[in-house]
Design a protein around this motif. Structure first.
Motif, PDB file in Angstrom:
ATOM      1  N   THR A 154      13.435   8.425  37.291  1.00  0.00           N
ATOM      2  CA  THR A 154      12.145   9.094  37.438  1.00  0.00           C
ATOM      3  C   THR A 154      11.752   9.792  36.148  1.00  0.00           C
ATOM      4  O   THR A 154      12.592  10.064  35.286  1.00  0.00           O
ATOM      5  CB  THR A 154      12.199  10.135  38.561  1.00  0.00           C
ATOM      6  OG1 THR A 154      13.221  11.100  38.259  1.00  0.00           O
ATOM      7  CG2 THR A 154      12.492   9.489  39.899  1.00  0.00           C
ATOM      8  N   PRO A 213       5.817  -1.824  40.819  1.00  0.00           N
ATOM      9  CA  PRO A 213       6.977  -0.947  40.993  1.00  0.00           C
ATOM     10  C   PRO A 213       8.242  -1.619  40.461  1.00  0.00           C
ATOM     11  O   PRO A 213       8.397  -2.838  40.558  1.00  0.00           O
ATOM     12  CB  PRO A 213       7.060  -0.757  42.511  1.00  0.00           C
ATOM     13  CG  PRO A 213       5.693  -1.111  43.015  1.00  0.00           C
ATOM     14  CD  PRO A 213       5.179  -2.172  42.095  1.00  0.00           C
ATOM     15  N   SER A 261      12.531  -1.277  40.405  1.00  0.00           N
ATOM     16  CA  SER A 261      13.746  -0.616  40.872  1.00  0.00           C
ATOM     17  C   SER A 261      14.633  -0.274  39.674  1.00  0.00           C
ATOM     18  O   SER A 261      14.466  -0.829  38.588  1.00  0.00           O
ATOM     19  CB  SER A 261      14.514  -1.528  41.840  1.00  0.00           C
ATOM     20  OG  SER A 261      14.958  -2.698  41.179  1.00  0.00           O
ATOM     21  N   PRO A 300       8.032   8.667  40.091  1.00  0.00           N
ATOM     22  CA  PRO A 300       8.481   7.327  39.704  1.00  0.00           C
ATOM     23  C   PRO A 300       7.759   6.839  38.459  1.00  0.00           C
ATOM     24  O   PRO A 300       6.671   7.309  38.109  1.00  0.00           O
ATOM     25  CB  PRO A 300       8.116   6.462  40.915  1.00  0.00           C
ATOM     26  CG  PRO A 300       7.834   7.415  42.015  1.00  0.00           C
ATOM     27  CD  PRO A 300       7.351   8.668  41.391  1.00  0.00           C
TER      28      PRO A 300
END
Length: 293
Positions: free
Chosen positions: A259, A253, A255, A162
């Motif tokens: 990746t 993080p 969304s 990620p």
């Protein structure tokens, strides 16, 4: 007509400096000598390479084309020199390039154990030179973060991870368990917008125009210094964020971010058995990125 590599090196120095005096200092030669060499190169190529005035030096279209072609040509020439010298000494060393956040120790140890007569070395790379180290012969293989220019390379995928946002610790988004890419649309991105197309596309839509280019930072440390100072945000792989934790920068993080793909790369035209041995071994190593401090 053969192109003189020495004149090409002189040309690249002037093209990068856009100043004959600074280029001469960089090359450790007199400025009149440099000017004569550039004129001789222009005569040989039958093309004007620079537009010179009292205030500035600029590349012509022919000069820009030569610069694009000269850099890989000079890198290939340097790689030939290094590899011939290494072949004369025998294959005593094998060098692995790697990007920040990637742990190469397991692969290097396993490869060294399989080839005890070989000295296995590592070289840390950046976004700017992770491919250059292959073309100029500094590394035999390089563990790269995609996308890269794959021309002339063999590529073997290794893993994906990620990407996260790095923001100042006092930022309005710091501490959020998850944000959307739209939450960053109004932020100043401290990297090439094309490196984060998800952010770029939203910014183009909201601002009705392409975001302005930003200064390219050569290291993660430099980029995070600017994040901590509140000059913008950055999107980086999670493993890099884990390696470079600091109290004045928060990891958030995001969304809808693709990746980051990591792969092994080497020069496709090379036929060394060691290259294929390392590539085969690399696919058996656990490359799971560390996600803690």
């Amino acid at each position: 007509m053969d192109v003189d590599l020495r004149k090409l090196r002189y040309f690249v120095a002037v093209a990068e400096e856009l100043h004959f005096g600074r280029a001469a200092e960089r090359l450790h030669i007199a400025q009149p000598v440099l000017s004569r060499q550039i004129r001789a190169l222009e005569d040989e190529l039958r093309a004007q390479l620079f537009l010179r005035t009292k205030r500035s030096t600029e590349l012509t279209p022919a000069g820009r084309q030569l610069l694009d072609d000269a850099r890989p040509l000079l890198a290939s020439a340097e790689a030939v020199r290094r590899r011939v010298a290494q072949a004369a000494r025998g294959p005593k060393t094998f060098t692995v390039g790697f990007m920040p956040g990637i742990t190469v120790t397991p692969a290097v140890r396993a490869f060294a154990a399989a080839h005890p007569d070989l000295e296995v070395e590592v070289i840390r790379t950046t976004w700017d030179d992770q491919v250059d180290v292959l073309h100029d012969g500094r590394a035999d293989v390089s563990i790269v973060r995609l996308p890269i220019d794959q021309q002339g390379l063999s590529i073997r995928p290794l893993f994906e991870e990620p990407r996260v946002a790095m923001v100042p610790s006092d930022h309005r988004l710091a501490g959020k368990p998850m944000i959307e890419i739209t939450d960053l649309a109004d932020e100043h991105l401290l990297q090439d917008p094309d490196a984060v197309p998800e952010w770029r596309d939203i910014a183009v839509e909201l601002r009705r125009g392409r975001p302005k280019p930003v200064t390219a930072y050569r290291s993660v440390e430099e980029k995070l210094e600017h994040v901590a100072a509140g000059r913008g945000v950055s999107i980086i792989p999670l493993s890099v964020a884990s390696y470079y934790q600091r109290p004045d920068v928060a990891v958030v993080p995001v969304s809808e971010l693709a990746t980051n793909k990591v792969a092994l790369a080497w020069i496709a035209s090379r036929r060394s058995r060691l290259l294929y041995d390392f590539a085969d071994l690399a696919t058996t190593v656990d490359w799971t990125p560390r996600q803690d401090g």
